[in-house]
Design a protein around this motif. Structure first.
Motif, PDB file in Angstrom:
ATOM      1  N   VAL A 103       0.727  -1.281   0.015  1.00 36.73           N
ATOM      2  CA  VAL A 103      -0.070  -0.070   0.168  1.00 36.73           C
ATOM      3  C   VAL A 103       0.986   1.220   0.020  1.00 36.73           C
ATOM      4  CG1 VAL A 103      -0.379   0.159   2.345  1.00 36.73           C
ATOM      5  CG2 VAL A 103      -1.850   1.018   0.972  1.00 36.73           C
ATOM      6  N   THR A 104       0.678   2.431  -0.727  1.00 30.49           N
ATOM      7  CA  THR A 104       1.247   3.445  -0.932  1.00 30.49           C
ATOM      8  C   THR A 104       0.290   4.543  -0.406  1.00 30.49           C
ATOM      9  OG1 THR A 104       0.502   3.827  -3.275  1.00 30.49           O
ATOM     10  CG2 THR A 104       2.565   2.703  -2.901  1.00 30.49           C
ATOM     11  N   ALA A 105       0.907   5.979  -0.219  1.00 29.78           N
ATOM     12  CA  ALA A 105       0.169   6.928  -0.060  1.00 29.78           C
ATOM     13  C   ALA A 105      -0.878   7.394  -1.207  1.00 29.78           C
ATOM     14  CB  ALA A 105       1.187   8.084   0.100  1.00 29.78           C
ATOM     15  N   ALA A 106      -0.392   7.149  -2.225  1.00 33.12           N
ATOM     16  CA  ALA A 106      -1.348   7.204  -3.465  1.00 33.12           C
ATOM     17  C   ALA A 106      -2.612   6.422  -3.543  1.00 33.12           C
ATOM     18  CB  ALA A 106      -0.618   6.930  -4.916  1.00 33.12           C
ATOM     19  N   ASP A 107      -2.400   5.367  -2.907  1.00 34.68           N
ATOM     20  CA  ASP A 107      -3.462   4.121  -2.888  1.00 34.68           C
ATOM     21  C   ASP A 107      -4.673   4.971  -1.858  1.00 34.68           C
ATOM     22  OD1 ASP A 107      -2.860   2.083  -4.285  1.00 34.68           O
ATOM     23  OD2 ASP A 107      -1.368   1.700  -2.736  1.00 34.68           O
ATOM     24  N   LEU A 108      -3.986   5.565  -0.724  1.00 35.36           N
ATOM     25  CA  LEU A 108      -5.049   6.080   0.158  1.00 35.36           C
ATOM     26  C   LEU A 108      -5.380   7.666   0.025  1.00 35.36           C
ATOM     27  CD1 LEU A 108      -3.107   4.689   3.336  1.00 35.36           C
ATOM     28  CD2 LEU A 108      -4.850   4.002   2.330  1.00 35.36           C
ATOM     29  N   ALA A 109      -4.736   8.160  -0.781  1.00 36.97           N
ATOM     30  CA  ALA A 109      -4.953   9.785  -1.079  1.00 36.97           C
ATOM     31  C   ALA A 109      -6.563  10.155  -1.410  1.00 36.97           C
ATOM     32  CB  ALA A 109      -4.056  10.134  -2.225  1.00 36.97           C
ATOM     33  N   PRO A 110      -7.062   9.314  -1.953  1.00 37.54           N
ATOM     34  CA  PRO A 110      -8.598  10.004  -2.344  1.00 37.54           C
ATOM     35  C   PRO A 110      -9.310  10.157  -0.977  1.00 37.54           C
ATOM     36  CG  PRO A 110      -8.031   8.212  -3.940  1.00 37.54           C
ATOM     37  CD  PRO A 110      -6.742   8.213  -2.839  1.00 37.54           C
ATOM     38  N   ALA A 111      -8.804   9.169   0.148  1.00 38.75           N
ATOM     39  CA  ALA A 111      -9.944   9.117   1.370  1.00 38.75           C
ATOM     40  C   ALA A 111      -9.076  10.209   2.388  1.00 38.75           C
ATOM     41  CB  ALA A 111      -9.922   7.656   2.068  1.00 38.75           C
ATOM     42  N   LEU A 112      -7.854  10.723   2.089  1.00 38.05           N
ATOM     43  CA  LEU A 112      -7.226  11.610   3.014  1.00 38.05           C
ATOM     44  C   LEU A 112      -7.159  13.040   2.610  1.00 38.05           C
ATOM     45  CD1 LEU A 112      -4.350   9.286   4.157  1.00 38.05           C
ATOM     46  CD2 LEU A 112      -6.593   9.539   5.239  1.00 38.05           C
ATOM     47  N   ALA A 113      -7.702  13.143   1.231  1.00 40.49           N
ATOM     48  CA  ALA A 113      -7.888  14.597   0.607  1.00 40.49           C
ATOM     49  C   ALA A 113      -8.621  15.475   1.521  1.00 40.49           C
ATOM     50  CB  ALA A 113      -8.466  14.483  -0.773  1.00 40.49           C
ATOM     51  N   ASP A 114      -8.254  16.828   1.327  1.00 37.37           N
ATOM     52  CA  ASP A 114      -8.889  17.734   2.123  1.00 37.37           C
ATOM     53  C   ASP A 114     -10.501  17.958   1.918  1.00 37.37           C
ATOM     54  OD1 ASP A 114      -6.454  18.597   3.099  1.00 37.37           O
ATOM     55  OD2 ASP A 114      -6.142  20.209   1.886  1.00 37.37           O
ATOM     56  N   ASP A 115     -10.871  17.478   0.891  1.00 38.69           N
ATOM     57  CA  ASP A 115     -12.308  17.455   0.365  1.00 38.69           C
ATOM     58  C   ASP A 115     -12.611  16.090   0.511  1.00 38.69           C
ATOM     59  OD1 ASP A 115     -11.003  16.688  -1.600  1.00 38.69           O
ATOM     60  OD2 ASP A 115     -12.448  18.108  -3.176  1.00 38.69           O
ATOM     61  N   ALA A 116     -12.102  15.137   1.039  1.00 36.50           N
ATOM     62  CA  ALA A 116     -12.671  13.693   1.151  1.00 36.50           C
ATOM     63  C   ALA A 116     -13.925  13.616   1.281  1.00 36.50           C
ATOM     64  CB  ALA A 116     -11.577  12.724   1.579  1.00 36.50           C
ATOM     65  N   TRP A 117     -14.316  14.073   2.354  1.00 31.23           N
ATOM     66  CA  TRP A 117     -15.464  13.759   3.200  1.00 31.23           C
ATOM     67  C   TRP A 117     -16.711  14.745   2.683  1.00 31.23           C
ATOM     68  CZ3 TRP A 117     -15.274   9.215   4.413  1.00 31.23           C
ATOM     69  CH2 TRP A 117     -14.154   8.567   4.957  1.00 31.23           C
ATOM     70  N   GLU A 118     -16.283  15.644   1.757  1.00 30.60           N
ATOM     71  CA  GLU A 118     -17.105  16.538   1.189  1.00 30.60           C
ATOM     72  C   GLU A 118     -17.949  15.702  -0.162  1.00 30.60           C
ATOM     73  OE1 GLU A 118     -15.677  20.283   0.220  1.00 30.60           O
ATOM     74  OE2 GLU A 118     -14.873  20.713   2.377  1.00 30.60           O
ATOM     75  N   ARG A 119     -16.804  14.952  -0.662  1.00 29.40           N
ATOM     76  CA  ARG A 119     -17.073  14.406  -2.064  1.00 29.40           C
ATOM     77  C   ARG A 119     -18.128  12.937  -1.736  1.00 29.40           C
ATOM     78  NH1 ARG A 119     -12.749  12.557  -3.977  1.00 29.40           N
ATOM     79  NH2 ARG A 119     -11.343  13.103  -2.608  1.00 29.40           N
ATOM     80  N   HIS A 120     -17.731  12.210  -0.579  1.00 26.62           N
ATOM     81  CA  HIS A 120     -18.254  10.990  -0.095  1.00 26.62           C
ATOM     82  C   HIS A 120     -18.579  10.604   1.216  1.00 26.62           C
ATOM     83  CE1 HIS A 120     -17.829   9.479  -4.429  1.00 26.62           C
ATOM     84  NE2 HIS A 120     -16.749  10.195  -4.498  1.00 26.62           N
TER      85      HIS A 120
END
Length: 209
Positions: A103-120
């Motif tokens: 696992v890499t940072a890129a694999d997890l990046a969508p869920a850790l982005a600043d707006d992650a919980w605004e999107r999903h």
């Protein structure tokens, strides 16, 4: 920010990765588990998160880097223990296991982005064997995991259906391969050839293409 939880077993021979024996001995299987866990924790330690939790069955060892809160796992089946992990944070949480050392940072990046919980409302990482390697929830709700049959070829599908059935918007993470059987060892090691897991796999005779 998001709390990142790693659920793990301490790498004790005879208690972890028993499906690797044979061909590996219990001690060898435990050493592979320790390497996988160490690689996972190293990746997590470098991520920008609010809190890092190691949700552990067993005692921590020298493989544990700084920056983690160690919390003992609750009892019960895997669904109950996973549900227990989501009782720990006070806000958005992302849970991963110890079986994907690639696992890499890129694999997890969508869920850790600043707006992650605004999107999903949730993030879901399917595993190649039909399970899942990551689950994120904007509003952690343990009941979303309780009763989901674990360790089957349909676990991932059933867990995802539980999320959609609750009306949650889901962001999909990539599919990763777990290390569950001897056949997985070389395949996963090849995906992260510079990691400790790959080094240990090679030491034990794995041929990495």
């Amino acid at each position: 920010m998001t709390t990142l939880i790693v659920i793990a077993k301490a790498p004790v021979p005879g208690r972890v990765k028993t499906r690797l024996t044979p061909p590996y001995t219990p001690t060898e299987a435990a050493s592979l588990a320790e390497a996988a866990l160490a690689d996972t924790l190293t990746t997590v330690a470098a991520l920008p998160v609010a809190r890092r939790i190691l949700y552990l069955d067993g005692a921590p060892g020298t493989w544990l880097p700084s920056g983690f809160d160690v919390v003992p796992q609750c009892g019960g089946g895997l669904d109950e223990r996973l549900a227990g992990a989501f009782r720990l944070p006070g806000g958005p949480a992302l849970l991963i296991g110890m079986d994907t050392p690639q696992v890499t940072a890129a694999d997890l990046a969508p869920a850790l982005a600043d707006d992650a919980w605004e999107r999903h409302d949730a993030y879901f990482g399917p595993a190649a064997d039909g399970g899942f390697w990551a689950l994120g929830l904007a509003r952690p709700e343990p009941s979303l995991l309780l009763g989901v049959p674990m360790s089957t070829g349909t676990t991932g599908r059933e867990q995802r259906a539980r999320l959609t059935g609750a009306g949650l918007s889901i962001g999909d993470l990539g599919t990763l391969r777990d290390v569950d059987t001897a056949a997985d060892v070389a395949a996963v090691a090849a995906l992260a050839p510079s990691g400790r897991f790959a080094s240990r796999a090679i030491d034990l005779g794995a041929v990495i293409a």
